[in-house]
Design a protein around this motif. Sequence first.
Motif, PDB file in Angstrom:
ATOM      1  N   GLU A   1       0.830  -1.206   0.000  1.00 53.55           N
ATOM      2  CA  GLU A   1       0.000   0.000   0.000  1.00 53.55           C
ATOM      3  C   GLU A   1       0.867   1.258   0.000  1.00 53.55           C
ATOM      4  O   GLU A   1       0.553   2.247  -0.688  1.00 53.55           O
ATOM      5  N   ALA A   2       1.991   1.204   0.751  1.00 52.80           N
ATOM      6  CA  ALA A   2       2.900   2.354   0.799  1.00 52.80           C
ATOM      7  C   ALA A   2       3.540   2.597  -0.565  1.00 52.80           C
ATOM      8  O   ALA A   2       3.662   3.752  -1.019  1.00 52.80           O
ATOM      9  N   ILE A   3       3.943   1.504  -1.243  1.00 51.87           N
ATOM     10  CA  ILE A   3       4.534   1.621  -2.582  1.00 51.87           C
ATOM     11  C   ILE A   3       3.512   2.176  -3.564  1.00 51.87           C
ATOM     12  O   ILE A   3       3.820   3.037  -4.394  1.00 51.87           O
ATOM     13  N   LYS A   4       2.288   1.683  -3.433  1.00 53.60           N
ATOM     14  CA  LYS A   4       1.209   2.142  -4.319  1.00 53.60           C
ATOM     15  C   LYS A   4       0.970   3.648  -4.170  1.00 53.60           C
ATOM     16  O   LYS A   4       0.831   4.378  -5.172  1.00 53.60           O
ATOM     17  N   GLN A   5       0.955   4.128  -2.938  1.00 60.39           N
ATOM     18  CA  GLN A   5       0.721   5.553  -2.695  1.00 60.39           C
ATOM     19  C   GLN A   5       1.874   6.410  -3.217  1.00 60.39           C
ATOM     20  O   GLN A   5       1.658   7.507  -3.755  1.00 60.39           O
ATOM     21  N   LYS A   6       3.107   5.915  -3.083  1.00 55.38           N
ATOM     22  CA  LYS A   6       4.264   6.651  -3.601  1.00 55.38           C
ATOM     23  C   LYS A   6       4.214   6.757  -5.122  1.00 55.38           C
ATOM     24  O   LYS A   6       4.547   7.792  -5.698  1.00 55.38           O
ATOM     25  N   LEU A   7       3.798   5.661  -5.756  1.00 52.43           N
ATOM     26  CA  LEU A   7       3.706   5.669  -7.216  1.00 52.43           C
ATOM     27  C   LEU A   7       2.581   6.593  -7.686  1.00 52.43           C
ATOM     28  O   LEU A   7       2.732   7.326  -8.667  1.00 52.43           O
ATOM     29  N   LEU A   8       1.458   6.561  -6.979  1.00 49.24           N
ATOM     30  CA  LEU A   8       0.328   7.408  -7.364  1.00 49.24           C
ATOM     31  C   LEU A   8       0.607   8.896  -7.132  1.00 49.24           C
ATOM     32  O   LEU A   8      -0.080   9.752  -7.705  1.00 49.24           O
ATOM     33  N   SER A   9       1.596   9.175  -6.293  1.00 49.16           N
ATOM     34  CA  SER A   9       1.955  10.580  -6.067  1.00 49.16           C
ATOM     35  C   SER A   9       2.655  11.194  -7.280  1.00 49.16           C
ATOM     36  O   SER A   9       2.773  12.417  -7.387  1.00 49.16           O
ATOM     37  N   ILE A  10       3.129  10.334  -8.194  1.00 50.23           N
ATOM     38  CA  ILE A  10       3.749  10.810  -9.442  1.00 50.23           C
ATOM     39  C   ILE A  10       2.612  11.184 -10.396  1.00 50.23           C
ATOM     40  O   ILE A  10       1.747  10.359 -10.705  1.00 50.23           O
ATOM     41  N   THR A  11       2.609  12.404 -10.850  1.00 52.44           N
ATOM     42  CA  THR A  11       1.483  12.950 -11.632  1.00 52.44           C
ATOM     43  C   THR A  11       1.199  12.189 -12.922  1.00 52.44           C
ATOM     44  O   THR A  11       0.047  12.091 -13.352  1.00 52.44           O
ATOM     45  N   SER A  12       2.223  11.647 -13.560  1.00 54.20           N
ATOM     46  CA  SER A  12       2.019  10.960 -14.841  1.00 54.20           C
ATOM     47  C   SER A  12       1.384   9.584 -14.677  1.00 54.20           C
ATOM     48  O   SER A  12       0.838   9.032 -15.629  1.00 54.20           O
ATOM     49  N   ILE A  13       1.453   9.010 -13.485  1.00 55.32           N
ATOM     50  CA  ILE A  13       0.910   7.676 -13.245  1.00 55.32           C
ATOM     51  C   ILE A  13      -0.581   7.780 -12.938  1.00 55.32           C
ATOM     52  O   ILE A  13      -0.999   8.477 -12.005  1.00 55.32           O
TER      53      ILE A  13
END
Length: 269
Positions: free
Chosen positions: A113-125
């Motif tokens: 879940e932590a990895i998912k949130q970090k990735l979703l914080s990237i605007t292009s993703i």
Amino acid sequence: MRSVSSHFSIMISVFVLLFSFQFTNLIKSIVNDYATKVVNDYAIVVVSSTELKEEELKKQIPEIESLSEISSKKILDRLKNDMSSKNLALLQVALPKFYSLKLESIPNKKRVEAIKQKLLSITSISRIETFAKTHEKMFKMLQLLQTMVYIFAFFVAFVAILLIFKQIRIWTYEHHRRMSIMTLFGASFFMKSAMLYRMTLVDSLFSSILVCALYTIAPKMGVVQTFAAELDIVIPPFDLLAEGGTLIGASILFSLFAVTIVARKIGRV
């Protein structure tokens, strides 16, 4: 008949002790192998509108093993007959980029879940699929099995050790008269206890050879291989030199230790 049953008592106890020890090693190897397989098979799918760089992602998520782009060629090939080449070209430009992200180890639910949130914080993703539930459930089941096997093996080994010490104690009392006579003639402790050492060592070696034979033959049996294939696990072959040597060596050392402890504790030899 009594003598034979006493030998069986030692042989069965040592067999159970060594079997339990090797079985825990086998379960540990299976779990570790499955963990490696999960790590190799598991990947997070990332959908991005722009190109992603592995080096940039690793700055935020250090446990990333690799990042590879998933080709959209197969999808476009399926649409060739249904779309004009111009529309197909426009679709190719409009399609987002798909990436397969692999990790160095199996993450738990919280870490996913932590990895998912970090990735979703990237605007292009725009989207992420973790597919973690199936792998995590199976892996947790194997870890639970491993813990249960360890606990069961501990209690079985404990009972086996008590039986071994009890039988050696009985033998010590049975040979007490002969040992007392040898004491009068000034025999050393090891000379007086030679009979006990010999009987225990022979029985222990016989049991260790049986355990080695069992773990060598069992993985090659059709029913075992079928069972392993159904569970999608790999049963490692028994290493006769390393593992067999360890079992035989352990049985010898334990036999020497057990006879020495019991004989000295009784204090009559």
